[in-house]
Design a protein around this motif. Structure first.
Motif, PDB file in Angstrom:
ATOM      1  N   GLY A   1      -1.494   1.202  -4.605  1.00 58.28           N
ATOM      2  CA  GLY A   1      -0.658   2.376  -4.374  1.00 58.28           C
ATOM      3  C   GLY A   1       0.545   2.052  -3.530  1.00 58.28           C
ATOM      4  N   ALA A   2       0.357   1.226  -2.504  1.00 59.46           N
ATOM      5  CA  ALA A   2       1.472   0.820  -1.654  1.00 59.46           C
ATOM      6  C   ALA A   2       2.452  -0.066  -2.420  1.00 59.46           C
ATOM      7  N   ILE A   3       1.927  -0.958  -3.279  1.00 64.59           N
ATOM      8  CA  ILE A   3       2.803  -1.818  -4.084  1.00 64.59           C
ATOM      9  C   ILE A   3       3.626  -0.967  -5.052  1.00 64.59           C
ATOM     10  N   ARG A   4       2.993   0.037  -5.652  1.00 62.47           N
ATOM     11  CA  ARG A   4       3.714   0.927  -6.570  1.00 62.47           C
ATOM     12  C   ARG A   4       4.802   1.719  -5.847  1.00 62.47           C
ATOM     13  N   ALA A   5       4.606   1.927  -4.551  1.00 63.18           N
ATOM     14  CA  ALA A   5       5.629   2.604  -3.756  1.00 63.18           C
ATOM     15  C   ALA A   5       6.768   1.670  -3.372  1.00 63.18           C
TER      16      ALA A   5
END
Length: 359
Positions: free
Chosen positions: A91-95
């Motif tokens: 989720g953080a990478i997608r952000a």
């Protein structure tokens, strides 16, 4: 300045807040906690800095990621929740964030990680443009880049051995020490960390990574485990009494087998008291050390002792592991989005840290 958040404020998270605050290229902009009791507290308080940092902890993950941090130090545990940890990290990478973490053992050697895990991370990278670097807290650099660096000055090499040697007398982690490792438990207790295949699950990636760097093919990875009982009851300052006859010392190896012989070895020797297993390797002094031994011609031995302000070697070792992760952030921000491992991330001088000042 690179905006960075710390996700999780346990042992690793507290050290991560300190490391981000000390890094001249980083600015702490957020802290994510799971425990509602920690929400609303200042990051400096959570990290034990003795001063406020002006950053308030929150349980609202979406709100923090919506601020668009450039980097995330994911310090939440992945030991018993690897799927949740992977989902959080992706989720953080997608952000769009660069993520550094010790939470996912399988990604220490990302090229040989389970295909479904690797694909999930690479899909997140393609979607959001972030990156991921995973390294251990035992510390990771002591089981990958340090032995590889030392191997470069060797003549002939028979065995590369990485040792973590610790006396837990002054340690304050009763759940991990008593139940995960099994100290103070009856000798018929089966510690989860010592169960068959678990040491390979945790440290096998580092064995494979070193083999890849050295250009050798592994036949297999083997495990050995030895446990010894306490000969007398001992009392520790932080964790109380450990009874005679219960487990007092553990020694295990994760061995990379090359042409039938153990050639790349990660060894842990752990005691609950210095009197336990005196015949096993011991640290030079104090409660612990990390050591790299190159058996060959010449024989090379390098011992590293890291100590925190309270004199604790285990916490000092964890701090160096966190330093490796946090120190990679500015390099990762400048690099192409991707999935990286310890062989990709260079060790660099600590520019701007000498004297403890920040530019």
């Amino acid at each position: 300045m690179i905006s960075a958040i710390v996700w999780g404020t346990g042992n690793v998270g507290r050290l991560s807040i300190r490391a981000v605050e000390a890094h001249p290229a980083l600015k702490l902009t957020g802290v994510i906690v799971h425990d509602p009791a920690k929400a609303g507290r200042d990051a400096g308080d959570l990290a034990g800095l003795g001063r406020a940092l002006g950053v308030t902890a929150t349980t609202d993950i979406e709100a923090v990621l919506a601020t668009g941090p450039q980097a995330v130090v994911y310090a939440a545990s992945g030991d018993i929740r690897p799927d949740d940890a992977l989902a959080d990290i992706n989720g953080a990478i997608r952000a769009g964030a660069v993520v550094v973490s010790p939470a996912l053992y399988a990604l220490y050697d990302q090229r040989n990680a389970p295909p479904e895990m690797r694909k999930a991370v690479l899909d997140a990278v393609a979607e959001g443009g972030g990156s991921l670097f995973v390294s251990g807290v035992d510390p990771g650099w002591g089981n990958d880049v340090l032995p590889l660096l030392v191997s470069g000055v060797a003549g002939t090499i028979d065995v590369i051995r990485c040792q973590e040697i610790f006396d837990y007398t002054t340690y304050d982690q009763p759940d991990s020490v008593r139940y995960l490792v099994g100290m103070g438990q009856p000798m018929d207790y089966e510690p989860p960390m010592l169960a068959a295949t678990v040491p390979t699950m945790v440290w096998g990636g580092q064995i494979r990574l070193m083999a890849r760097a050295l250009g050798v093919d592994l036949d297999e990875i083997r495990e050995t485990v030895d446990r010894l009982p306490l000969e007398d009851t001992v009392t520790t300052p932080s964790m109380g009494e450990f009874e005679k006859g219960t487990q007092g010392a553990v020694r295990f190896e994760v061995q990379g087998i090359v042409e039938g012989e153990p050639r790349i070895v990660i060894e842990h020797v752990t005691r609950i008291h210095a009197s336990c297993a005196p015949e096993w390797p011991s640290p030079p002094d104090g409660d612990g050390a990390h050591r790299v031994i190159i058996e060959g011609e010449p024989r090379i031995e390098v011992t590293v002792e890291a100590t925190d302000q309270e004199g604790n070697r285990a916490a000092g070792g964890n701090a160096t592991a966190v330093g490796r992760l946090v120190g990679a952030i500015d390099w990762l921000v400048d690099a192409e989005p991707g999935l990286y491992d310890a062989l990709d991330i260079p060790l660099r001088p600590a520019v701007g840290k000498l004297g403890g000042t920040r530019p």
